[in-house]
Scaffold this motif. Structure first.
Motif, PDB file in Angstrom:
ATOM      1  N   THR A  91      30.798  35.529   4.649  1.00  0.00           N
ATOM      2  CA  THR A  91      31.715  35.192   5.731  1.00  0.00           C
ATOM      3  C   THR A  91      31.577  36.235   6.829  1.00  0.00           C
ATOM      4  O   THR A  91      31.649  37.440   6.560  1.00  0.00           O
ATOM      5  N   ILE A  92      31.359  35.777   8.054  1.00  0.00           N
ATOM      6  CA  ILE A  92      31.326  36.666   9.218  1.00  0.00           C
ATOM      7  C   ILE A  92      32.702  36.661   9.863  1.00  0.00           C
ATOM      8  O   ILE A  92      33.281  35.599  10.098  1.00  0.00           O
ATOM      9  N   VAL A  93      33.242  37.846  10.157  1.00  0.00           N
ATOM     10  CA  VAL A  93      34.562  37.955  10.770  1.00  0.00           C
ATOM     11  C   VAL A  93      34.428  38.649  12.124  1.00  0.00           C
ATOM     12  O   VAL A  93      33.822  39.726  12.232  1.00  0.00           O
ATOM     13  N   GLU A  94      34.993  38.023  13.143  1.00  0.00           N
ATOM     14  CA  GLU A  94      35.070  38.611  14.482  1.00  0.00           C
ATOM     15  C   GLU A  94      36.535  38.886  14.793  1.00  0.00           C
ATOM     16  O   GLU A  94      37.401  38.023  14.619  1.00  0.00           O
ATOM     17  N   LEU A  95      36.841  40.096  15.232  1.00  0.00           N
ATOM     18  CA  LEU A  95      38.216  40.541  15.447  1.00  0.00           C
ATOM     19  C   LEU A  95      38.511  40.720  16.924  1.00  0.00           C
ATOM     20  O   LEU A  95      37.711  41.298  17.665  1.00  0.00           O
TER      21      LEU A  95
END
Length: 384
Positions: A91-95
């Protein structure tokens, strides 16, 4: 997150602009704040890096860990967080500490396409991963117990870095614009695994409260039976039956549904204490366990709870004859009973095994929950 306060009972009322916490006879009002006003993005980054479950609880049912932070990609870009769950899926997470714009979605898609230009050796050779190899990551989930074989785990990992429909994308933002939500919903029609999480933020002088919300939760497609492995289908069948029968005996105790994992939880009324059915080991020596788990971040607290109940061992054994006390994982503790079942097929086809699993859980619930033994333990430890 971090250590959980032990004073009980605690009641939390949530309104539109503040949260009211009633702790015994003390009432505290905590106002909602603009997270982006006082915090930098790196603060949100560090929080979710250490506790990814606070944003992924409704998306990923399995255990999840941070695989890499600020991973440099072939194009020179840098993704915020790369997570891996116990099945091997990435899973790629962008904040975004403030408002999440459509540009953030474009960035996520770009990162996914870039990551899928990398192979296994390039990812783990980047110097940014928290594990030396994929097998090291696998072992942190399963240690010496494998509910996924390493081959299955690696197969799902490789699909995540090769198939655009298999990797998951998550945008986390304090505030998501309507245009962003529309774009995400449109991408879902094309089977892109993309999700948005926004959160409310409440702060007092010595407390911070995050209330994450998965946007469009009702539209998330549950994993279909066609996607499940044969082993997962068996877990789902077994837990569906015993949970249904448990609910008939203990009406209203839980609204939880069975899953395809090798374990199933029953809440105990405390966030990090729960009852659990779990399969351990490999066939033909697989074991079914029923127990009460203490899974606080604070290992000392888990041990104190175990010691408290161990001091009452003789009394407890009058209720649950084969009760045991143990440690699992790096810092968690458990009180449990176990039964050798040999294989999943045996568990599915043996009525005595299912009856044992149901009635043992009923007994655990009656002894520890209904007789308020957990509550007593927490009160006593609170006075130390």
């Amino acid at each position: 997150m971090g250590k959980k306060k032990l004073n009980i009972p605690t009641i939390i009322f949530k309104t539109m602009s503040y949260i009211v916490i009633k702790d015994n006879n003390i009432l505290e009002i905590i106002e909602e704040k603009d997270f982006s006003a006082d915090n930098r993005e790196k603060y949100l980054h560090k929080l979710i890096e250490e506790y990814p479950q606070i944003i992924l609880g409704d998306i990923i049912e399995r255990e999840v860990k941070t695989l890499a932070s600020r991973l440099r990609l072939p194009s020179g870009g840098e993704l915020d967080l790369l997570l891996i769950d116990s099945s091997g899926r990435l899973t790629i997470v962008e904040l975004k500490k403030g408002k999440g714009h459509r540009e953030a979605i474009t960035q996520l898609l770009d990162y996914a396409s870039d990551l899928q230009q990398m192979n296994e050796d390039e990812i783990f050779g980047s110097g940014k991963t928290k594990f030396n190899s994929l097998k090291d990551a696998f072992r942190t989930f399963y240690e010496d117990e494998e509910e996924y074989s390493y081959e299955e785990f690696r197969h799902i990992f490789l699909k995540s870095i090769n198939d655009p429909k298999e990797i998951q994308l998550v945008l986390v933002s304090y505030d998501l614009g309507d245009d962003t939500k529309r774009l995400v919903e449109w991408l879902k029609y094309f089977k892109v695994r993309i999700f948005c999480v926004e959160f409310e933020y409440y702060k007092s002088e010595n407390k911070e409260i995050f209330v994450p919300k998965l946007v469009g939760f009702e539209d998330i497609q549950k994993k279909s039976n066609e996607e499940l492995t044969e082993r997962q289908k068996k877990y789902l069948m077994f837990f569906s039956e015993i949970l249904s029968r448990f609910k008939e005996i203990k009406v209203g105790v839980t609204e939880r549904k069975a899953t395809y994992n090798h374990w199933l939880l029953i809440p105990a009324g405390f966030g990090s204490i729960h009852f659990e059915w779990i399969f351990r080991g490999k066939e033909p020596n697989k074991v079914l366990e029923v127990g009460l788990h203490f899974e606080y971040d604070d290992e000392t607290l888990n041990q104190k709870l175990l010691d408290y109940f161990k001091s009452k061992e003789n009394e407890l054994k009058k209720e649950i004859r084969d009760i045991k006390f143990g440690k699992f994982g790096k810092k968690w503790r458990k009180i449990y009973a176990e039964k050798l079942v040999g294989s999943l097929d045996n568990a599915l086809n043996d009525e005595k095994v299912k009856e044992w699993a149901i009635m043992t859980m009923v007994k655990f619930y009656e002894v520890f929950k209904e007789k308020e033994e957990i509550n007593k333990a927490m009160q006593i430890l609170n006075q130390v």
